[in-house]
Design an enzyme around this catalytic site. Sequence first.
Site, short mmCIF file in Angstrom:
data_model
loop_
_atom_site.label_atom_id
_atom_site.label_comp_id
_atom_site.label_asym_id
_atom_site.label_seq_id
_atom_site.Cartn_x
_atom_site.Cartn_y
_atom_site.Cartn_z
N GLU A 122 -7.42 2.26 -7.07
CA GLU A 122 -8.73 2.77 -7.45
C GLU A 122 -9.31 1.77 -8.46
O GLU A 122 -8.65 1.45 -9.45
CB GLU A 122 -8.60 4.15 -8.09
CG GLU A 122 -9.97 4.72 -8.42
CD GLU A 122 -9.94 6.11 -9.03
OE1 GLU A 122 -8.85 6.71 -9.16
OE2 GLU A 122 -11.03 6.59 -9.39
N LYS B 277 -3.63 4.40 -16.52
CA LYS B 277 -4.83 3.62 -16.77
C LYS B 277 -5.73 4.29 -17.81
O LYS B 277 -6.41 3.62 -18.56
CB LYS B 277 -5.61 3.45 -15.45
CG LYS B 277 -5.05 2.32 -14.61
CD LYS B 277 -5.93 2.05 -13.41
CE LYS B 277 -5.49 2.91 -12.25
NZ LYS B 277 -6.21 2.64 -11.01
N ARG C 141 7.52 6.43 -9.17
CA ARG C 141 6.71 5.51 -9.96
C ARG C 141 7.59 4.57 -10.75
O ARG C 141 8.68 4.94 -11.17
CB ARG C 141 5.98 6.31 -11.04
CG ARG C 141 4.68 6.79 -10.68
CD ARG C 141 4.08 7.51 -11.87
NE ARG C 141 2.77 7.83 -11.55
CZ ARG C 141 1.69 7.07 -11.41
NH1 ARG C 141 1.65 5.99 -11.68
NH2 ARG C 141 0.56 7.39 -11.03
#
Length: 562
Positions: free
Chosen positions: A35, A272, A262
């Site tokens: 993204e 982020k 992850r």
Amino acid sequence: MIEKKRALNFLEQIIEEDLANGLNPDKLRFRFPPEPNGYLHIGHAASICLNFGLGLTYDAPVNLRFDDTNPVKEEQEYVDAIKEDIKWLGFEWDKELYSSDYFQQLYDWAVLLIQKGKAYVDDQSSEEMARQKGTPTRPGENSPFRDRSVEENLDLFERMKNGEFDEGTHVLRAKIDMASPNMLMRDPLMYRILKKSHHRTGETWKIYPMYDWTHGESDYIEQISHSLCTLEFKHHRELYDWFLDQVYSGDDLRPKQREFARRNLSYTVMSKRKLLQLVEEGLVAGWDDPRMPTISGLRRRGYTPTSIRNFSEAAGIAKRDNVTDLALLEFHIRNELNKTAPRVMAVLDPVKVVITNYPDGREEQLLAENNPEDPDAGSRSIPFSREIYIERNDFREVANKKFFRLKLGHEVRLKNAYIIKANDVVKDESGKILEIHCTYDEDSKSGSGSEASMRKVKGTIHWVSIAHALKAEVRLYDRLFTHEAPDADKEKDFKEYINPESLQVIQDAYLEPSLEKVKPADHFQFQRLGYFNVDDDSRPGALVFNRTVALRDSWARMEQKK
Ligand code: ATP
Ligand code: MG
């Protein structure tokens, strides 16, 4: 069947099974779907190395797909930075694509779902919908708008698209099952109204599709065979499959979502949102601050693409959440730079040494090996003269037997040069040492082959000739957080754990003159000190170096002492 040096990871095993069960290897296709709402970090590198690595292993295309469905947070700056970072890591994507390219197709499919009675417009507020959602053990309630007619839904959805309604007044929901044990299946949102300009589609759209609706359908459009995502999407898989069921034609490739853990790294944060906070609140100098776990920060710090790829490979792909030790990342850069970085001498905390029996005004060039680990690296000459700098902590007036550096009345070897003996010190009124007076053994020159040059003295220290030294700024970086897991405690603000000593700037370090013409990103080993690289801020005459990593893991030693 592929051949690997190591055992196959569980995702490769899944692919192998699919191939064994008849999947045409030409149909293999992967994607990396960032993204564009921030810079890539070392966690993304795990996903990049995984997906592009599979592409290389199976000679299959890998798309770079920007998952740009939220215009509020997404920007072109991030798109550009993401592309630069992936290229820098050494990977090539097949197609550069955007979820926003599929907005029309997604809209058309949403209309199809409405026509099939599988989606409806809900006029309730998000609070009202949340109240009806139920809990994992208690079923939810149906929305009063759930049984709207197809015609009414089509009309409202089109008007949502045309911008006739305000944000928050209507949403499109999939009509699945308000009693499903999987909360995500309880009539999830497909569209919301957002009257925001999009970095690619501008003002065209007043409604934007949600992640779950977008992701699987985008995979389907691109014919991605294996859509690999992180574990938090495990429960989304049922919805991914349900959405695919609604549009799957039956004879083309049906994408498959599989999940892996992850990458978490100790002593840092990786979300982020949190990294953005550090940037916006000025706690770091920007996304590429050398203390950031971002790819651009690591690059600026002196990490190389190979070190990051080797780290990703070594840390592996796991099924369960875990934390990788920062020391493993540091090990990989140290290991690489040990083989490749030229050795040079630099003094960070200088004290002056006068070699009283060395003739005033004389200077000589001494030969120094560039890298003992690399026979092809050659050698260079370094100037020697009567006045040199050494590190302040390499000298003591008195010290015990274990101190192998310079002390009064004792000898030490100057790296690549002579053996000197300390005789006397000059101090200011406060007792600070201004000069150390030494004598040198003129027959002891390194490499001269003389008997004196072979003489064993316990310590060797680095130095620079004062008259020839270059002055430089050196930035010593340390880990950004003092806590192993700064964001583990939800009650606490992760910023409380910021390491106040994560950056120490030395304005007047002295370097050997061979460094005069260095360029940003050049790497060196400052002998006995660590690995350093030239910062982007560096200019001829105003050199700036970053410490990439120390020679040894000092934190590991401190932890052992505890
Ligand atoms: P954040 O929560 O930090 O915003 P994200 O998962 O939303 O991260 P995306 O840009 O959506 O970030 O991620 C792109 C791809 O990278 C996704 O497939 C995601 O699963 C993967 N990814 C993101 N963070 C990690 C991580 N820490 N380890 C492994 N893969 C990751
Ligand atoms: Mg995401």
